[in-house]
Enzyme design. Structure first.
Site, PDB file in Angstrom:
ATOM      1  N   ASP A 503     -17.444 -60.298  -6.550  1.00  0.00           N
ATOM      2  CA  ASP A 503     -17.207 -61.637  -5.996  1.00  0.00           C
ATOM      3  C   ASP A 503     -15.744 -61.889  -5.641  1.00  0.00           C
ATOM      4  OD1 ASP A 503     -19.879 -61.945  -6.455  1.00  0.00           O
ATOM      5  OD2 ASP A 503     -19.676 -63.363  -8.108  1.00  0.00           O
ATOM      6  N   ASP A 526     -21.223 -57.617  -4.159  1.00  0.00           N
ATOM      7  CA  ASP A 526     -21.259 -58.889  -3.429  1.00  0.00           C
ATOM      8  C   ASP A 526     -19.853 -59.440  -3.219  1.00  0.00           C
ATOM      9  OD1 ASP A 526     -24.022 -58.593  -3.755  1.00  0.00           O
ATOM     10  OD2 ASP A 526     -24.085 -59.908  -5.503  1.00  0.00           O
TER      11      ASP A 526
END
Length: 665
Positions: A503, A526
């Site tokens: 992230d 991600d």
């Protein structure tokens, strides 16, 4: 036959080259400035050069408003030959003489015809002779009776002259003709006198330096009238190029620095943000009417004429009577003259960098007018911490406020609140100006949404930009840990390094548009995620381990999600199985266009995150990519390979369109 084919091919090549070299511009000024260097060696350019030589008077100057490229009759050539002995209409108004000198320089760079060099040097001699003893220049030389004798800043006349003389004095390579040492020394003295004149003509309003008028009296140096509708006034347009010239001077004197800062303050004080010009065109595209319409928070513009004491804009018809609004004057002058300008925006855009370079600091007396704040850990700036500088910025400013951050590692969490719009963070260098912190999900421990509190830099204010920075989260591979969180609209991140693991980069905000260019972004899982519309251009996207690059949560009905154009996808050696993305929400949109994909990208490319509905609703696509990781034939069946016509829709204008046009420039 073979030999004949060779000649045919050669003939076609020559014809093709000639066609490409052909001038395509209609206006004389465009011909000079927009043609590439090779064109000035063509027969067409040489033909035009003969006209330019004919139009030049023996005194060295040229008349104005002549389309020099138009073919001349034999009678016109005879007339021009006769006129060469006169000084009729020689001027620097409307770019005359200065632009012809540039043309001759470009010609001589390609064709060593000594007539071109002599023409340029004669023009330079004309400019030097035309200068007043006080450093100014008239509009016409030899002097023409009337307002033409005034020191003329109008239409950038004097600034154009000084820019030529500056290049000559500094012995740069801008012009291909090299004057003698004697002329260079004369140019140095002429330039210094010209700058001294500029400083002396800067108008004082109740003792405070402001800007310049289009004309100044050649004796008193005070603002002066020109044509009936051009009354003495402070000029929003002409003052711009004057300030840019002053800003171009290396090692400026204290007087020059004061002049620039004073003019910038005046520009900020006199900007207009509640009006926009609307032009009414006829079927032929000609302006038949101009109207000023009321808007809220419009892009700043400035009046061409402002009252010398009140700064109030005014407008005049040919009767010379001041009017308060544009609609109060007749259509001939209303539509045939430029009454407003956005030119000072360039000054305001360049001023922060100039101010840093020249050692100016933000004053503490009037924070509401702050446009530049410097952060330096050694105490040489206004603050030693970035967040303290953010706290010192005004809320909802009309103009950009720049926080310039000198090299150093700034271990702090930084938040740009919603009220701090129009803020710029600009580092001294992306490698050595580092914003760093180590929060992660477990360390924050604020419940299931702890991820969103972990960011090193949080941007909530619209119209934000950052450049030349490293922004990193140093918590390591310990779960969710955001480096940069952007929940704002019209955000630009240029030439930055974003470092993290899971992230790294969170992008959100209602209908938000965000733009990343020339950045390096690194992470694990991600590491680019969120629901904003974001364009990534010329970025390096680096995977530290086998996982997922993106996790979009694009809202339903959004035209674009994450778009990567001309990016390079790289990875550590241990990262051998990397997905392009997976859907955080089922309407995720992610597209890669003309990107280079390393071998770490898995053949199937995309994963559904155990969400069958995503296969029906998400939009994952690629176009014209390359590299070992680009295997379109092996991608999951529910992804797409765009057709050319589909890919053409992914322009920066379409992706980042907003009510504020061209905010991404």
């Amino acid at each position: 036959m073979i030999q004949l084919k060779k000649y045919i091919v050669l003939f076609l090549f020559v014809c093709s080259f000639g066609a490409k070299a052909q001038n395509t511009y209609k206006n004389w000024s465009d011909i000079i400035r927009k043609n590439d260097a090779a064109w000035f060696g063509t027969a067409e350019a040489k033909s035009i050069a003969e006209n330019v030589l004919l139009y030049q008077r023996n005194i060295g100057g040229w008349p104005k408003n002549i389309q020099m490229q138009h073919e001349l009759t034999e009678q016109q050539k005879k007339d021009l030959t006769r006129l060469k002995k006169t000084s009729e209409e020689t001027t620097t108004d409307n770019g005359a003489t200065c632009q012809e000198m540039l043309f001759m320089s470009k010609m001589y760079a390609q064709v060593k015809d000594e007539r071109y060099a002599a023409s340029f040097l004669n023009g330079l001699d004309y400019l030097l002779k035309a200068q007043y003893a006080n450093g100014g220049w008239p509009q016409f030389y030899p002097l023409k009776k009337g307002y033409y004798t005034h020191i003329t800043y109008n239409d950038d006349s004097m600034v154009n002259i000084l820019n030529i003389i500056k290049e000559v004095a500094n012995e740069t390579d801008y012009y291909s003709i090299k004057p003698s040492k004697e002329i260079i020394e004369k140019s140095k003295k002429a330039f210094n006198k010209g700058i001294d004149c500029i400083l002396k003509t800067q108008y004082k309003q109740k003792g405070v330096l402001t800007a310049w008028c289009a004309q100044h009296d050649e004796v008193t140096l005070l603002p002066a009238n020109a044509r009936a509708f051009e009354l003495a006034s402070l000029s929003g347009y002409e003052s711009t190029k004057i300030v840019l010239l002053l800003m171009s001077i290396d090692k400026p004197s204290r007087e020059i620095v004061t002049a620039v800062k004073s003019a910038v303050e005046w520009f900020d004080k006199t900007k207009i943000t509640n009006l926009e010009e609307k032009r009414v065109l006829n079927d032929a595209g000609k302006v038949v009417d101009k109207k000023m319409i009321m808007v809220q928070n419009g892009a700043p513009i400035w009046a061409r004429f402002m009252d010398l004491e009140t700064n109030e804009p005014f407008f005049c018809d040919r009767d010379g009577i001041k009017k308060k609004s544009l609609d109060q004057i007749g259509s001939e002058r209303r539509n045939g003259y430029s009454w407003y300008s956005d030119a000072p925006r360039e000054v305001l855009k360049k001023f922060p960098d100039w101010a840093v370079k020249n050692g100016t600091k933000v004053g503490t007396a009037d924070k509401k007018n702050v446009t530049l704040i410097t952060v330096a850990q050694d105490g040489s700036g206004d603050f030693t911490k970035i967040q303290d500088a953010v706290y010192a910025t005004p809320a909802f400013p009309y103009e950009k406020v720049t926080i310039y951050i000198k090299n150093g590692i700034y271990n702090e969490k930084v938040q740009i609140p919603e009220c701090n719009t129009n803020l710029v963070l600009r580092g001294e260098s992306k490698e050595n100006t580092i914003v760093s912190f180590d929060d992660n999900f477990s360390k924050i421990n604020l419940g299931r949404n702890s991820t969103f509190y972990t960011s090193t830099l949080l941007v909530e204010g619209d119209d934000f930009s950052a450049s030349n920075l490293t922004i990193r989260n140093t918590s390591g591979d310990n779960g969710q840990a955001v480096a940069l969180s952007v929940v704002a609209n019209r955000v630009k991140i240029f030439n930055c390094i974003l470092l993290g693991n899971q992230d790294t980069l969170y992008l959100s905000g209602k209908e938000a548009k965000q733009y990343f260019k020339d950045c390096y972004i690194e992470g694990t899982t991600d590491f680019i995620f969120g629901g904003a519309t974001a364009l990534f251009e010329n970025c390096t996207i680096h995977s530290i381990k086998s996982s997922y690059v993106t996790a979009a949560s694009t809202p339903e009905g959004t035209a674009f999600g994450f778009v990567f154009k001309n990016c390079k996808l790289t990875a550590d050696a241990k990262a051998t199985d990397v997905y392009l993305g997976r859907p955080w929400r089922i309407y995720a949109k992610t597209v890669f266009i003309e990107c280079e994909m390393g071998k770490q990208i898995k053949p199937e490319g995309w994963e559904n995150w155990s969400k069958p509905d995503a296969e029906k609703n998400a939009f994952y696509a690629e176009y014209n990519c390359k590299g070992e990781g680009f295997q379109p034939g092996k991608r999951v069946a529910w992804s797409h390979q765009l057709q050319k016509t589909e890919a053409e829709k992914y322009t920066i204008e379409n992706i980042l369109q907003d009510k504020i046009e061209n905010w991404y420039l």
